[in-house]
Design a protein around this motif. Structure first.
Motif, PDB file in Angstrom:
ATOM      1  N   LEU A  87      86.958  39.873   0.289  1.00  0.00           N
ATOM      2  CA  LEU A  87      86.088  38.864  -0.329  1.00  0.00           C
ATOM      3  C   LEU A  87      85.140  38.293   0.718  1.00  0.00           C
ATOM      4  CD1 LEU A  87      85.153  36.826  -2.505  1.00  0.00           C
ATOM      5  CD2 LEU A  87      87.122  35.403  -1.845  1.00  0.00           C
ATOM      6  N   GLN A  88      85.661  37.906   1.865  1.00  0.00           N
ATOM      7  CA  GLN A  88      84.813  37.318   2.907  1.00  0.00           C
ATOM      8  C   GLN A  88      83.754  38.312   3.369  1.00  0.00           C
ATOM      9  OE1 GLN A  88      86.791  35.307   6.145  1.00  0.00           O
ATOM     10  NE2 GLN A  88      84.923  35.267   7.371  1.00  0.00           N
ATOM     11  N   ARG A  89      84.127  39.569   3.554  1.00  0.00           N
ATOM     12  CA  ARG A  89      83.141  40.580   3.963  1.00  0.00           C
ATOM     13  C   ARG A  89      82.031  40.714   2.914  1.00  0.00           C
ATOM     14  NH1 ARG A  89      87.638  42.816   6.487  1.00  0.00           N
ATOM     15  NH2 ARG A  89      88.387  43.915   4.639  1.00  0.00           N
ATOM     16  N   MET A  90      82.414  40.715   1.633  1.00  0.00           N
ATOM     17  CA  MET A  90      81.406  40.812   0.575  1.00  0.00           C
ATOM     18  C   MET A  90      80.511  39.573   0.551  1.00  0.00           C
ATOM     19  SD  MET A  90      83.319  42.739  -2.604  1.00  0.00           S
ATOM     20  CE  MET A  90      84.817  41.755  -2.624  1.00  0.00           C
ATOM     21  N   LEU A  91      81.104  38.405   0.803  1.00  0.00           N
ATOM     22  CA  LEU A  91      80.335  37.153   0.818  1.00  0.00           C
ATOM     23  C   LEU A  91      79.340  37.117   1.971  1.00  0.00           C
ATOM     24  CD1 LEU A  91      83.261  34.727   0.006  1.00  0.00           C
ATOM     25  CD2 LEU A  91      81.229  35.076  -1.425  1.00  0.00           C
ATOM     26  N   GLU A  92      79.642  37.801   3.049  1.00  0.00           N
ATOM     27  CA  GLU A  92      78.775  37.794   4.229  1.00  0.00           C
ATOM     28  C   GLU A  92      77.607  38.769   4.103  1.00  0.00           C
ATOM     29  OE1 GLU A  92      81.764  38.426   7.242  1.00  0.00           O
ATOM     30  OE2 GLU A  92      82.164  36.271   7.408  1.00  0.00           O
ATOM     31  N   ARG A  93      77.605  39.603   3.087  1.00  0.00           N
ATOM     32  CA  ARG A  93      76.495  40.531   2.863  1.00  0.00           C
ATOM     33  C   ARG A  93      75.295  39.779   2.286  1.00  0.00           C
ATOM     34  NH1 ARG A  93      79.755  44.855  -0.673  1.00  0.00           N
ATOM     35  NH2 ARG A  93      81.246  45.505   0.900  1.00  0.00           N
ATOM     36  N   GLY A  94      74.121  40.310   2.558  1.00  0.00           N
ATOM     37  CA  GLY A  94      72.918  39.755   1.963  1.00  0.00           C
ATOM     38  C   GLY A  94      72.988  39.849   0.445  1.00  0.00           C
ATOM     39  N   GLY A  95      72.518  38.812  -0.219  1.00  0.00           N
ATOM     40  CA  GLY A  95      72.489  38.819  -1.674  1.00  0.00           C
ATOM     41  C   GLY A  95      73.705  38.212  -2.346  1.00  0.00           C
ATOM     42  N   ALA A  96      74.772  37.986  -1.603  1.00  0.00           N
ATOM     43  CA  ALA A  96      75.974  37.399  -2.208  1.00  0.00           C
ATOM     44  C   ALA A  96      75.776  35.921  -2.511  1.00  0.00           C
ATOM     45  CB  ALA A  96      77.187  37.595  -1.293  1.00  0.00           C
ATOM     46  N   MET A  97      75.053  35.223  -1.624  1.00  0.00           N
ATOM     47  CA  MET A  97      74.787  33.798  -1.790  1.00  0.00           C
ATOM     48  C   MET A  97      73.385  33.497  -1.258  1.00  0.00           C
ATOM     49  SD  MET A  97      78.218  31.784  -0.506  1.00  0.00           S
ATOM     50  CE  MET A  97      78.717  32.795   0.885  1.00  0.00           C
ATOM     51  N   VAL A 100      81.912  32.430  -9.138  1.00  0.00           N
ATOM     52  CA  VAL A 100      81.930  33.667  -8.375  1.00  0.00           C
ATOM     53  C   VAL A 100      81.996  34.816  -9.375  1.00  0.00           C
ATOM     54  CG1 VAL A 100      83.119  35.021  -6.606  1.00  0.00           C
ATOM     55  CG2 VAL A 100      83.103  32.518  -6.460  1.00  0.00           C
ATOM     56  N   ASP A 101      80.939  35.611  -9.392  1.00  0.00           N
ATOM     57  CA  ASP A 101      80.903  36.811 -10.225  1.00  0.00           C
ATOM     58  C   ASP A 101      81.409  37.961  -9.367  1.00  0.00           C
ATOM     59  OD1 ASP A 101      79.783  35.392 -12.366  1.00  0.00           O
ATOM     60  OD2 ASP A 101      77.744  35.752 -11.632  1.00  0.00           O
ATOM     61  N   VAL A 102      82.432  38.642  -9.865  1.00  0.00           N
ATOM     62  CA  VAL A 102      83.100  39.687  -9.104  1.00  0.00           C
ATOM     63  C   VAL A 102      82.714  41.050  -9.678  1.00  0.00           C
ATOM     64  CG1 VAL A 102      85.327  40.562  -8.307  1.00  0.00           C
ATOM     65  CG2 VAL A 102      85.018  38.099  -8.703  1.00  0.00           C
ATOM     66  N   TYR A 103      82.221  41.904  -8.811  1.00  0.00           N
ATOM     67  CA  TYR A 103      81.839  43.269  -9.162  1.00  0.00           C
ATOM     68  C   TYR A 103      82.756  44.224  -8.397  1.00  0.00           C
ATOM     69  CZ  TYR A 103      77.657  40.992 -10.938  1.00  0.00           C
ATOM     70  OH  TYR A 103      76.799  40.171 -11.630  1.00  0.00           O
ATOM     71  N   GLU A 104      82.690  45.490  -8.721  1.00  0.00           N
ATOM     72  CA  GLU A 104      83.543  46.464  -8.045  1.00  0.00           C
ATOM     73  C   GLU A 104      83.324  46.471  -6.539  1.00  0.00           C
ATOM     74  OE1 GLU A 104      83.593  50.406  -9.658  1.00  0.00           O
ATOM     75  OE2 GLU A 104      83.843  49.660 -11.692  1.00  0.00           O
ATOM     76  N   ASN A 105      82.077  46.320  -6.111  1.00  0.00           N
ATOM     77  CA  ASN A 105      81.757  46.447  -4.687  1.00  0.00           C
ATOM     78  C   ASN A 105      81.059  45.241  -4.100  1.00  0.00           C
ATOM     79  OD1 ASN A 105      82.650  49.260  -4.496  1.00  0.00           O
ATOM     80  ND2 ASN A 105      80.935  49.636  -5.868  1.00  0.00           N
ATOM     81  N   SER A 106      80.987  44.141  -4.836  1.00  0.00           N
ATOM     82  CA  SER A 106      80.273  42.974  -4.338  1.00  0.00           C
ATOM     83  C   SER A 106      80.693  41.725  -5.113  1.00  0.00           C
ATOM     84  CB  SER A 106      78.754  43.178  -4.468  1.00  0.00           C
ATOM     85  OG  SER A 106      78.381  43.239  -5.835  1.00  0.00           O
ATOM     86  N   VAL A 107      80.223  40.595  -4.631  1.00  0.00           N
ATOM     87  CA  VAL A 107      80.392  39.325  -5.329  1.00  0.00           C
ATOM     88  C   VAL A 107      79.065  38.576  -5.255  1.00  0.00           C
ATOM     89  CG1 VAL A 107      82.881  39.084  -4.922  1.00  0.00           C
ATOM     90  CG2 VAL A 107      81.273  38.150  -3.266  1.00  0.00           C
ATOM     91  N   ARG A 108      78.874  37.677  -6.213  1.00  0.00           N
ATOM     92  CA  ARG A 108      77.696  36.797  -6.190  1.00  0.00           C
ATOM     93  C   ARG A 108      78.168  35.387  -6.532  1.00  0.00           C
ATOM     94  NH1 ARG A 108      76.053  41.496  -8.262  1.00  0.00           N
ATOM     95  NH2 ARG A 108      74.564  42.674  -7.051  1.00  0.00           N
ATOM     96  N   VAL A 109      77.707  34.443  -5.737  1.00  0.00           N
ATOM     97  CA  VAL A 109      78.116  33.047  -5.900  1.00  0.00           C
ATOM     98  C   VAL A 109      76.916  32.227  -6.337  1.00  0.00           C
ATOM     99  CG1 VAL A 109      79.075  31.025  -4.727  1.00  0.00           C
ATOM    100  CG2 VAL A 109      79.859  33.315  -4.092  1.00  0.00           C
ATOM    101  N   SER A 110      77.146  31.379  -7.324  1.00  0.00           N
ATOM    102  CA  SER A 110      76.104  30.460  -7.765  1.00  0.00           C
ATOM    103  C   SER A 110      76.701  29.059  -7.909  1.00  0.00           C
ATOM    104  CB  SER A 110      75.483  30.922  -9.088  1.00  0.00           C
ATOM    105  OG  SER A 110      76.478  31.080 -10.069  1.00  0.00           O
TER     106      SER A 110
END
Length: 129
Positions: free
Chosen positions: A88-98, A115-125
């Motif tokens: 989760l933290q690695r996905m959050l640190e990618r561009g576009g997650a937040m 937190v929207d959870v996808y197979e390979n990423s997350v997006r936080v709003s």
């Protein structure tokens, strides 16, 4: 001319197949809502966390491992273990997650997030600041 038409058609077919595969490569699994409170701004051993990705991860550790839950927090089925929370933290640190404003709101306050959870990423709003 006929040969070039076949090559173009084959190229278009390949492009559409690759595009369809990419569209399905990160299907949405679901989402959860959480309050990033003061307790999520500190690691389990008490030191202050530096960034929003760490704080969102700590929120999930507080939910799953330590059962320190805020009243607005919802459960999730994706981040139960320490390894899953590290992902989760690695996905959050990618561009576009937040967005940068979302990161600031988490670091400087106690927002309600989704937190929207996808197979390979997350997006936080931010739902509420």
């Amino acid at each position: 001319m006929r040969k070039s038409g076949i090559v173009i058609a084959a190229g278009l077919l390949l492009a559409s197949l690759l595009g369809a595969g990419a569209a399905h490569a990160d299907d949405m699994l679901g989402s959860y809502v959480a309050r990033i409170s003061d307790r999520d701004h500190q690691a389990s051993d008490g030191y202050a966390l530096d960034n929003a990705a760490q704080m969102v991860r700590q929120d999930r550790a507080n939910w799953h491992k330590f059962r320190r839950r805020d009243s607005d927090d919802e459960g999730d089925g994706w981040f139960r273990t320490n390894d899953q929370r590290a992902d989760l933290q690695r996905m959050l640190e990618r561009g576009g997650a937040m967005s940068s404003s979302t990161k600031r709101a988490i670091v400087n306050g106690e927002p309600l997030i989704q937190v929207d959870v996808y197979e390979n990423s997350v997006r936080v709003s931010i739902l509420e600041n």
